[in-house]
Write a protein that holds these residues in place. Structure first.
Motif, PDB file in Angstrom:
ATOM      1  N   TRP A  27       0.787  -1.257  -0.065  1.00  0.00           N
ATOM      2  CA  TRP A  27       0.074  -0.169  -0.071  1.00  0.00           C
ATOM      3  C   TRP A  27       0.780   1.297   0.136  1.00  0.00           C
ATOM      4  O   TRP A  27       0.643   2.257  -0.742  1.00  0.00           O
ATOM      5  CB  TRP A  27      -1.009  -0.076   1.139  1.00  0.00           C
ATOM      6  N   CYS A  28       1.890   1.261   0.853  1.00  0.00           N
ATOM      7  CA  CYS A  28       2.688   2.349   1.072  1.00  0.00           C
ATOM      8  C   CYS A  28       3.435   2.700  -0.566  1.00  0.00           C
ATOM      9  O   CYS A  28       3.772   3.798  -0.873  1.00  0.00           O
ATOM     10  CB  CYS A  28       3.703   2.252   2.023  1.00  0.00           C
ATOM     11  N   VAL A  29       4.070   1.648  -1.035  1.00  0.00           N
ATOM     12  CA  VAL A  29       4.644   1.766  -2.321  1.00  0.00           C
ATOM     13  C   VAL A  29       3.723   2.175  -3.280  1.00  0.00           C
ATOM     14  O   VAL A  29       3.913   3.399  -4.296  1.00  0.00           O
ATOM     15  CB  VAL A  29       5.048   0.303  -3.080  1.00  0.00           C
ATOM     16  N   ARG A  30       2.163   1.678  -3.392  1.00  0.00           N
ATOM     17  CA  ARG A  30       1.391   2.147  -4.267  1.00  0.00           C
ATOM     18  C   ARG A  30       1.235   3.866  -4.163  1.00  0.00           C
ATOM     19  O   ARG A  30       0.842   4.429  -4.942  1.00  0.00           O
ATOM     20  CB  ARG A  30       0.161   1.289  -4.121  1.00  0.00           C
ATOM     21  N   GLU A  31       1.011   4.089  -2.907  1.00  0.00           N
ATOM     22  CA  GLU A  31       0.701   5.579  -2.462  1.00  0.00           C
ATOM     23  C   GLU A  31       1.914   6.613  -2.437  1.00  0.00           C
ATOM     24  O   GLU A  31       1.772   7.866  -2.216  1.00  0.00           O
ATOM     25  CB  GLU A  31       0.050   5.621  -1.082  1.00  0.00           C
ATOM     26  N   GLY A  32       3.138   5.850  -2.908  1.00  0.00           N
ATOM     27  CA  GLY A  32       4.398   6.742  -2.715  1.00  0.00           C
ATOM     28  C   GLY A  32       4.682   7.147  -1.342  1.00  0.00           C
ATOM     29  O   GLY A  32       5.092   8.314  -1.053  1.00  0.00           O
ATOM     30  N   LEU A  33       4.538   6.405  -0.410  1.00  0.00           N
ATOM     31  CA  LEU A  33       4.861   6.555   1.265  1.00  0.00           C
ATOM     32  C   LEU A  33       5.757   5.761   1.871  1.00  0.00           C
ATOM     33  O   LEU A  33       5.888   4.741   1.357  1.00  0.00           O
ATOM     34  CB  LEU A  33       3.528   6.673   2.095  1.00  0.00           C
ATOM     35  N   THR A  34       6.354   6.142   2.630  1.00  0.00           N
ATOM     36  CA  THR A  34       7.462   5.365   3.360  1.00  0.00           C
ATOM     37  C   THR A  34       6.546   4.585   4.470  1.00  0.00           C
ATOM     38  O   THR A  34       5.932   5.182   5.248  1.00  0.00           O
ATOM     39  CB  THR A  34       8.837   6.025   3.875  1.00  0.00           C
ATOM     40  N   GLU A  35       7.331   3.438   4.630  1.00  0.00           N
ATOM     41  CA  GLU A  35       6.879   2.469   5.671  1.00  0.00           C
ATOM     42  C   GLU A  35       6.857   3.186   7.099  1.00  0.00           C
ATOM     43  O   GLU A  35       6.207   3.152   7.910  1.00  0.00           O
ATOM     44  CB  GLU A  35       7.440   1.090   5.651  1.00  0.00           C
ATOM     45  N   ALA A  36       8.286   3.855   7.071  1.00  0.00           N
ATOM     46  CA  ALA A  36       8.341   4.484   8.389  1.00  0.00           C
ATOM     47  C   ALA A  36       7.507   5.392   8.623  1.00  0.00           C
ATOM     48  O   ALA A  36       7.005   5.457   9.988  1.00  0.00           O
ATOM     49  CB  ALA A  36       9.922   5.047   8.420  1.00  0.00           C
ATOM     50  N   SER A  37       7.143   6.221   7.757  1.00  0.00           N
ATOM     51  CA  SER A  37       6.126   7.499   8.117  1.00  0.00           C
ATOM     52  C   SER A  37       4.653   6.607   8.540  1.00  0.00           C
ATOM     53  O   SER A  37       4.013   7.280   9.445  1.00  0.00           O
ATOM     54  CB  SER A  37       5.664   8.198   6.902  1.00  0.00           C
ATOM     55  N   PHE A  38       4.388   5.603   7.753  1.00  0.00           N
ATOM     56  CA  PHE A  38       3.254   5.043   7.907  1.00  0.00           C
ATOM     57  C   PHE A  38       3.148   4.405   9.398  1.00  0.00           C
ATOM     58  O   PHE A  38       2.119   4.803  10.337  1.00  0.00           O
ATOM     59  CB  PHE A  38       2.878   3.769   7.079  1.00  0.00           C
ATOM     60  N   HIS A  39       4.115   3.759   9.975  1.00  0.00           N
ATOM     61  CA  HIS A  39       4.365   3.331  11.531  1.00  0.00           C
ATOM     62  C   HIS A  39       4.326   4.471  12.315  1.00  0.00           C
ATOM     63  O   HIS A  39       3.743   4.282  13.502  1.00  0.00           O
ATOM     64  CB  HIS A  39       5.389   2.370  11.334  1.00  0.00           C
ATOM     65  N   TYR A  40       5.081   5.556  12.031  1.00  0.00           N
ATOM     66  CA  TYR A  40       5.105   6.605  12.883  1.00  0.00           C
ATOM     67  C   TYR A  40       3.821   7.272  12.915  1.00  0.00           C
ATOM     68  O   TYR A  40       3.263   7.254  14.374  1.00  0.00           O
ATOM     69  CB  TYR A  40       5.876   7.598  12.337  1.00  0.00           C
ATOM     70  N   TRP A  41       2.949   7.321  11.975  1.00  0.00           N
ATOM     71  CA  TRP A  41       1.625   8.043  12.258  1.00  0.00           C
ATOM     72  C   TRP A  41       0.603   7.106  12.891  1.00  0.00           C
ATOM     73  O   TRP A  41      -0.356   7.351  13.672  1.00  0.00           O
ATOM     74  CB  TRP A  41       1.112   8.627  10.897  1.00  0.00           C
ATOM     75  N   ARG A  42       0.739   5.692  12.605  1.00  0.00           N
ATOM     76  CA  ARG A  42      -0.298   4.749  13.382  1.00  0.00           C
ATOM     77  C   ARG A  42      -0.223   4.855  14.657  1.00  0.00           C
ATOM     78  O   ARG A  42      -0.876   4.599  15.410  1.00  0.00           O
ATOM     79  CB  ARG A  42       0.036   3.302  12.643  1.00  0.00           C
TER      80      ARG A  42
END
Length: 97
Positions: A27-42
Motif C-alpha cells: 500500500w505504501c509503495v502504491r501511495e508513494g509513502l514510506t513505511e516508516a512514516s506509516f508506522h510513525y503516524w499509526r
C-alpha cells in the motif's frame, strides 16, 4: 492548524490502507509513502492526546498534607489528601496511561 490537518490526513490514510486489502508495504509503495512514516503516524494517532487524559480533582478542605502522593516516571505528581480522592485513583491512573 497545520498539525491538525496533517493528523486528519493521516487518519484518512490509515483507514484507506485498512480498507484496501493490501499489506502495509504494498500500500505504501502504491501511495508513494514510506513505511516508516506509516508506522510513525499509526503509533502517534493510537495514543490519546495529553489534553484528553487530565482529570481535575477538587481540593479537600482540612487536609493540608497529602495522605498519598504518587510520582510517575514522566514527572507527573498526584497528591491525594482525602479518602474520596483515593476512590478516584483508578480513573486518574487510567487517564495518565
Amino acid at each position: 492548524m497545520r498539525n491538525e490537518s496533517t493528523r486528519q490526513a493521516w487518519t484518512v490514510r490509515l483507514q484507506e490502507q485498512a480498507n484496501s486489502g493490501l499489506g502495509i508495504r504494498p500500500w505504501c509503495v502504491r501511495e508513494g509513502l514510506t513505511e516508516a512514516s506509516f508506522h510513525y503516524w499509526r503509533k502517534s494517532l493510537a495514543q490519546p492526546s495529553t489534553a484528553t487524559r487530565l482529570i481535575a480533582l477538587p481540593m479537600a478542605a482540612g487536609h493540608p498534607e497529602p495522605m498519598l502522593e504518587l510520582r510517575t516516571p514522566h514527572g507527573n505528581v498526584i497528591r491525594l489528601s482525602h479518602h474520596e480522592q483515593v476512590r478516584w485513583l483508578g480513573g486518574v491512573l487510567e487517564a495518565l496511561r
